[in-house]
Write a protein that holds these residues in place. Sequence first.
Motif, PDB file in Angstrom:
ATOM      1  N   THR A  18       0.846  -1.200   0.000  1.00  0.00           N
ATOM      2  CA  THR A  18       0.000   0.000   0.000  1.00  0.00           C
ATOM      3  C   THR A  18       0.878   1.246   0.000  1.00  0.00           C
ATOM      4  O   THR A  18       1.811   1.361   0.795  1.00  0.00           O
ATOM      5  N   TYR A  32      -4.923   5.157   0.264  1.00  0.00           N
ATOM      6  CA  TYR A  32      -3.801   4.311  -0.139  1.00  0.00           C
ATOM      7  C   TYR A  32      -4.054   3.661  -1.497  1.00  0.00           C
ATOM      8  O   TYR A  32      -5.159   3.223  -1.792  1.00  0.00           O
ATOM      9  N   VAL A 146       2.233  -5.095   5.720  1.00  0.00           N
ATOM     10  CA  VAL A 146       2.192  -3.925   6.606  1.00  0.00           C
ATOM     11  C   VAL A 146       3.352  -4.029   7.596  1.00  0.00           C
ATOM     12  O   VAL A 146       3.453  -5.014   8.342  1.00  0.00           O
ATOM     13  N   LYS A 147       4.243  -3.042   7.560  1.00  0.00           N
ATOM     14  CA  LYS A 147       5.401  -3.000   8.477  1.00  0.00           C
ATOM     15  C   LYS A 147       6.187  -4.312   8.465  1.00  0.00           C
ATOM     16  O   LYS A 147       6.421  -4.939   9.502  1.00  0.00           O
TER      17      LYS A 147
END
Length: 332
Positions: A18, A32, A146-147
């Motif tokens: 994203t 996003y 994500v991360k």
Amino acid sequence: MLKFRHFPNCWKTARVLTILEPGKDPTHLVSYRPISLLPTLSKLGEKLILNRYLTHATKLRPHMPQQFGFTPQLSTTHQLLRVVEHINEGKNSNLATAAIFLDIAKAFDKVWIEGLIHKLIAYKFPQYIIEIIRSYLRNRHFTILVKNSDSTPRKLQAGVPQGGILSTITFVLFMNDIPQVRNIMLSLYADDTAILLQGKTPVKAIVAIQNYLKNPKAWLVRWKIKLNVDKTEAILFNKKNYNWPKVKVYGTPIEWKKEVKYLGVVLDKQLNFQAHTSQIKEKYNKAFRAQYSLICRNSSLNLNNKVLIYLAYLRPILTYASPIWACTARSN
């Protein structure tokens, strides 16, 4: 894969990254842009299927001539040239041109898979092509990064895979039977759809385009395609400024704009491209300032690399679709 008409399940999971769009609120999901990464072997498999699909498509000729998207030797410039020539021919014949630009909501993500398979059967593609494309489209999953950690896989219920080689061609086929009527000009580039109609007076052109819109409305409902009415735009290429009756889409009146953007070029109602040249000048100056430290006189970068930056990054901003708008007045 071709022998068993089966697309391997291990190639059907996309990894989604994203990216926050500039100037958008990071706390909102719609801010996003998802970028879908597919396995390399998956793309290789798609290319093998695509070669066989195109072999049969060449014989069957299912694609409509008004569709320029993902078609060899045709580009956005060719479609724009076709549209602008049509409008200019109307002006020379003292005809008003009404145009409406439809915005299809999440076009690739919302394709009705069963409907697409139905169209492949209707166009009489070989059974093994239909079955392997069905296998390719069904039971697909995605994970979101994500991360530095991936989410659990989630199933896709509709749509063609983003970033897939087959996706674009199958989407073009899905859009192929949009209703056509005599004296209506359709202009398609993938999901970018423009409808143009000319009349002796603006009112006659507006009435005719309103009557035509009943056909696409029924077609959109039948094939489960959703329209973004809020982003749908209309323009009347006519010299006179008047409170013309508005075209309605799903009962919502569409305002007549002074200018619209189609395939990256701003079309104003006078078709003098003043708005477009102003926009690309602003865009170029912004890009130039961003690269100035690399290409300025005091930069230690050698001249060949400076020229490469100009040719690859700066000049395309100025020259995109130039055959369309280069006829503008010298003052522009």
